[in-house]
Scaffold this active site. Structure first.
Site, PDB file in Angstrom:
ATOM      1  N   GLY A  53       0.803  -1.216   0.000  1.00 24.81           N
ATOM      2  CA  GLY A  53       0.000   0.000   0.000  1.00 24.81           C
ATOM      3  C   GLY A  53       0.837   1.268   0.000  1.00 24.81           C
ATOM      4  N   ASN A  54       2.030   1.223   0.639  1.00 23.87           N
ATOM      5  CA  ASN A  54       2.853   2.442   0.733  1.00 23.87           C
ATOM      6  C   ASN A  54       3.439   2.887  -0.601  1.00 23.87           C
ATOM      7  OD1 ASN A  54       4.505   0.080   0.980  1.00 23.87           O
ATOM      8  ND2 ASN A  54       6.184   1.351   1.690  1.00 23.87           N
ATOM      9  N   LYS A  86     -11.212  -9.716   7.568  1.00 24.97           N
ATOM     10  CA  LYS A  86     -10.473  -8.616   6.921  1.00 24.97           C
ATOM     11  C   LYS A  86     -11.266  -7.304   7.024  1.00 24.97           C
ATOM     12  CE  LYS A  86      -7.056  -7.260   4.169  1.00 24.97           C
ATOM     13  NZ  LYS A  86      -5.634  -7.412   4.495  1.00 24.97           N
ATOM     14  N   LYS A 145      -3.340  -9.814  -1.084  1.00 21.89           N
ATOM     15  CA  LYS A 145      -2.651  -9.609  -2.359  1.00 21.89           C
ATOM     16  C   LYS A 145      -1.342 -10.405  -2.451  1.00 21.89           C
ATOM     17  CE  LYS A 145       0.884  -6.328  -1.665  1.00 21.89           C
ATOM     18  NZ  LYS A 145       0.926  -6.441  -0.233  1.00 21.89           N
ATOM     19  N   LYS A 179       2.777 -12.523   3.593  1.00 22.57           N
ATOM     20  CA  LYS A 179       3.979 -12.306   2.760  1.00 22.57           C
ATOM     21  C   LYS A 179       4.946 -13.472   2.919  1.00 22.57           C
ATOM     22  CE  LYS A 179       3.706  -7.340   3.582  1.00 22.57           C
ATOM     23  NZ  LYS A 179       2.715  -7.047   2.538  1.00 22.57           N
TER      24      LYS A 179
HETATM   25  P1  ADP Z   1       1.474  -3.990   2.681  1.00 27.37           P
HETATM   26  O1  ADP Z   1       0.595  -2.846   2.352  1.00 27.37           O
HETATM   27  O2  ADP Z   1       2.835  -3.845   2.078  1.00 27.37           O
HETATM   28  O3  ADP Z   1       0.859  -5.340   2.416  1.00 27.37           O
HETATM   29  P2  ADP Z   1       1.184  -4.616   5.537  1.00 27.37           P
HETATM   30  O4  ADP Z   1       0.871  -3.561   6.541  1.00 27.37           O
HETATM   31  O5  ADP Z   1       0.107  -5.574   5.166  1.00 27.37           O
HETATM   32  O6  ADP Z   1       1.766  -3.862   4.260  1.00 27.37           O
HETATM   33  O7  ADP Z   1       2.439  -5.472   6.036  1.00 27.37           O
HETATM   34  C1  ADP Z   1       3.648  -4.851   6.462  1.00 27.37           C
HETATM   35  C2  ADP Z   1       3.681  -4.696   7.981  1.00 27.37           C
HETATM   36  O8  ADP Z   1       3.807  -5.964   8.620  1.00 27.37           O
HETATM   37  C3  ADP Z   1       4.829  -3.927   8.537  1.00 27.37           C
HETATM   38  O9  ADP Z   1       4.608  -2.539   8.505  1.00 27.37           O
HETATM   39  C4  ADP Z   1       4.956  -4.467   9.972  1.00 27.37           C
HETATM   40  O10 ADP Z   1       4.393  -3.554  10.885  1.00 27.37           O
HETATM   41  C5  ADP Z   1       4.074  -5.717   9.975  1.00 27.37           C
HETATM   42  N1  ADP Z   1       4.673  -6.914  10.581  1.00 27.37           N
HETATM   43  C6  ADP Z   1       3.957  -7.835  11.256  1.00 27.37           C
HETATM   44  N2  ADP Z   1       4.719  -8.825  11.700  1.00 27.37           N
HETATM   45  C7  ADP Z   1       5.992  -8.554  11.310  1.00 27.37           C
HETATM   46  C8  ADP Z   1       7.239  -9.219  11.454  1.00 27.37           C
HETATM   47  N3  ADP Z   1       7.334 -10.360  12.115  1.00 27.37           N
HETATM   48  N4  ADP Z   1       8.335  -8.647  10.906  1.00 27.37           N
HETATM   49  C9  ADP Z   1       8.242  -7.481  10.238  1.00 27.37           C
HETATM   50  N5  ADP Z   1       7.086  -6.793  10.062  1.00 27.37           N
HETATM   51  C10 ADP Z   1       5.955  -7.324  10.581  1.00 27.37           C
HETATM   52 MG    MG Z   2      -0.852  -6.219   3.368  1.00 28.32          MG
END
Ligand code: ADP
Ligand code: MG
Length: 312
Positions: free
Chosen positions: A10-11, A128, A213, A275
């Protein structure tokens, strides 16, 4: 030829503090597009996918603000709208960035549907969150009138939640494959793809759900036979004991180690877990290279120099 699927978080489109204007989004996407053009110049065949949370959220607000004036659209159509809107911005920014690099590569956006199973257990446990926060009264009305599920988030109000089923397949795989084979950069599967299910007679039907996604990106990468899957987000990889005093950021890891950490629940549901799940599955399904890295380090991540990465 090396095909690389890049999933943009999203960023890449909206950053903390951004209002979400067209200008905000175009500026952010422009920065990402410049890095993608460099990768195209290095010879990678790129397939780009992206998140759409804030954009769909805004479309839902627009829908609601126009209630009684124009018909409200269901979530699948809102998802399609967001794919078109973000696809257009990415497409144009990429075309401009490629031109600046002296490259003449066609860029195409494919509106993408993701097939989900109507018996997926997620349908009985919506998790969600989508759209903005509302008051209790609003949530109650939607639950009674439309059978939606809403949950209270302590202090922030009520929010709608929808199921997050597993992606079974990407409906437009043949179109995406043939565009890639013809040398196009393809933008597809935005927001995880529009969730659709197969009815008794085999026809497709849009559903009110959101597919992660990252999981769709893996399905996409595996089914088009990509060599690499690079997931770009707002942190440079995955950490063990995230935010704890013994936090450890993972660099190069083996698949068995990552699987072990995955089952130890180091990665939060709805953010990092999908991810990590995606890069694990991609390698298990025959992918060669997979990484999770920070958006501004796309080029290094593609070269295997940064982020949490598994080498097959
Ligand atoms: P995107 O929009 O890229 O999918 P998300 O917010 O869904 O972003 O996922 C990224 C976030 O996951 C990071 O900002 C972090 O806060 C979070 N996160 C959760 N668990 C972990 C972890 N174990 N290590 C690193 N980041 C984590
Ligand atoms: Mg995400």
């Amino acid at each position: 030829m090396h095909t690389m699927v890049i999933a943009l978080g999203g960023n890449a489109i909206l950053q903390k503090g951004d209002k979400g204007t067209a200008e905000n989004q175009r500026r952010n996407i422009g920065k990402t597009a410049a890095q993608l053009a460099v990768l195209a110049k290095e010879g990678y065949r790129l397939v780009i996918t992206h998140g759409n949370g804030p954009q769909v959220g805004n479309i839902l607000i627009q829908n609601e603000a126009a209630r009684g004036k124009v018909p409200e659209m269901p979530m699948d159509i809102c998802g399609a709208q967001s794919q078109g809107m973000i696809g257009y911005m990415l497409q144009m920014c990429l075309q401009n960035a490629l031109r600046e690099c002296g490259l003449n590569i066609p860029v195409s956006t494919v509106i993408t549907q993701t097939l989900v199973d109507k018996n997926d257990p997620a349908f009985s446990h919506p998790t969600k969150p989508v759209g903005p926060f509302y008051c209790r009264q609003w949530a109650q009305e939607r639950m009674e009138k439309y059978g939606e599920t809403w949950i209270e988030d302590a202090g922030r109000g009520w929010r709608r939640v929808v199921p997050s089923p597993e992606p079974k397949s990407i409906v437009e795989t043949p179109s995406i494959k043939s565009l890639v084979a013809q040398g196009h950069i393809v933008i597809c599967s935005g927001g995880g793809g529009i969730p659709v299910m197969e009815t008794e007679d085999g026809s497709l039907l849009g559903v009110e759900a959101v597919v992660e996604k990252d999981l769709s990106a893996e399905k996409l990468a595996s089914s088009i036979g990509a060599q690499s899957l690079i997931i770009l987000t707002d942190v440079n990889g995955a950490a063990l004991h995230y935010t704890g005093s013994s936090e450890i950021w993972l660099g190069e890891v083996t698949l068995p180690d990552l699987v072990k950490y995955y089952h130890e629940s180091h990665f939060f549901e709805g953010s990092m877990r999908p991810k990590v799940g995606a890069i694990m599955r991609f390698i298990e399904h025959g992918g060669k290279q997979a990484a999770i890295a920070s958006l501004d380090r796309a080029i290094e991540a593609a070269r295997g120099e940064t982020g949490t990465r598994i080498i097959a």
